[in-house]
Design an enzyme around this catalytic site. Structure first.
Site, short mmCIF file in Angstrom:
data_model
loop_
_atom_site.label_atom_id
_atom_site.label_comp_id
_atom_site.label_asym_id
_atom_site.label_seq_id
_atom_site.Cartn_x
_atom_site.Cartn_y
_atom_site.Cartn_z
N ASP A 53 79.83 79.90 34.72
CA ASP A 53 81.21 80.31 34.46
C ASP A 53 82.14 79.11 34.35
O ASP A 53 81.77 77.97 34.66
CB ASP A 53 81.70 81.22 35.59
CG ASP A 53 81.00 82.56 35.60
OD1 ASP A 53 80.60 83.02 34.52
OD2 ASP A 53 80.86 83.14 36.69
N TYR A 114 70.99 77.48 43.27
CA TYR A 114 72.42 77.16 43.23
C TYR A 114 72.83 76.55 44.56
O TYR A 114 72.27 76.90 45.61
CB TYR A 114 73.26 78.41 42.98
CG TYR A 114 73.25 78.92 41.56
CD1 TYR A 114 74.20 78.47 40.64
CD2 TYR A 114 72.31 79.84 41.14
CE1 TYR A 114 74.20 78.94 39.34
CE2 TYR A 114 72.30 80.32 39.84
CZ TYR A 114 73.25 79.87 38.94
OH TYR A 114 73.24 80.34 37.65
#
Length: 267
Positions: A53, A114
């Site tokens: 994003d 992540y």
């Protein structure tokens, strides 16, 4: 069979609308495609392991493109050097390899990792401020670590998937969810077989609620059971998040070997 070039990419997502091309916005994908067009003379489609994003960073994004019939696209090391010479300072090609197999950056991936970085300082140090989130309240890291273990395993993560997206399934498997504290930084390490939209940031948002004492660690079990994102806390901000590593099965483990010993970034 058409050969493919596979890239391992690091980028600072601060100035970008995310990985994927968007009209009237600057994306990582569009920057790469523009540079490749300068080299090849025509547009080349670039496919990544997944979309990050706006504001999200990457240390190990993986992308591939079909290798055109062009003299500049015969040596992956030369491609790496040419790209790094033309890319802006906040995008770096860490490695490049060539394959003639059925490799696909997205569909061949078997796991992703992540990392979300938190600063325990009320005001982050200048060289950290673009890469970490400072909640500005005291956190009980031990309680957050205890809570994190409730999410490890295979679960329905509907409560941690942002609304407005359609999913064929919200069941995912987390292999690891750990917190690592070093001086004034805490890193949330999240490794799984796949992630829903904003899933990691929503998990971090829930852990922050636990850390500040709003809920007990067992509250995450209640969140899993509700399967309702509307009852969850706000997402953690994007700038603390980074796509650290993407894992592939044999024979596509090039970057597992290079992750710790690739001393040259080709720039």
């Amino acid at each position: 069979m058409t050969k493919k070039i596979v890239l391992q990419i690091a980028y600072q997502g601060t100035s970008y609308s995310g990985w994927q091309y968007q009209p009237n916005a600057l994306s990582i994908q569009e920057v790469l495609k523009t540079i490749l067009k300068k080299i090849a003379g025509f547009r080349i489609s670039v496919i990544s392991s997944g979309r990050t994003d706006a504001g999200v960073h990457a240390q190990g994004q993986i992308a591939h493109f079909h290798c055109p019939d062009h003299p500049h696209f015969t040596d992956p090391r030369q491609i790496q050097k040419m790209l790094n010479a033309l890319l802006p300072h906040d995008i770096v090609i860490r490695d490049a390899v060539m394959t003639d197999g059925d490799f696909h950056s997205r569909f061949s991936a078997i796991a992703k990792e992540y990392r979300y970085t938190l600063s325990l300082l009320p005001k982050p140090l200048p060289h950290h401020r673009l890469f970490c989130f400072s909640p500005r309240y005291k956190l009980n890291i031990a309680r957050m670590q205890e809570a994190a273990q409730y999410l490890v395993g295979t679960h329905d993560f509907a409560s941690f998937a942002n609304l407005g997206r359609e999913y064929s399934s919200t069941i995912r498997t987390l292999y690891t969810l750990d917190l690592s504290e070093q001086e004034h930084l805490v890193t949330v390490i999240c490794r799984g077989n796949g992630f829903l939209y904003k899933m990691v940031r929503n998990i971090v948002g829930a852990l922050l609620d636990i850390g500040k004492g709003k809920y007990p660690p067992e509250h995450l079990l209640d969140m899993l059971a509700t399967k309702d994102r509307r009852k969850g806390p706000p997402s953690a901000p994007p700038y603390g998040l980074s796509l650290h590593h993407v894992c592939y099965p044999p024979p596509y483990q090039w970057f597992c070997k290079h992750e710790h010993n690739n001393s040259s970034e080709g720039k």
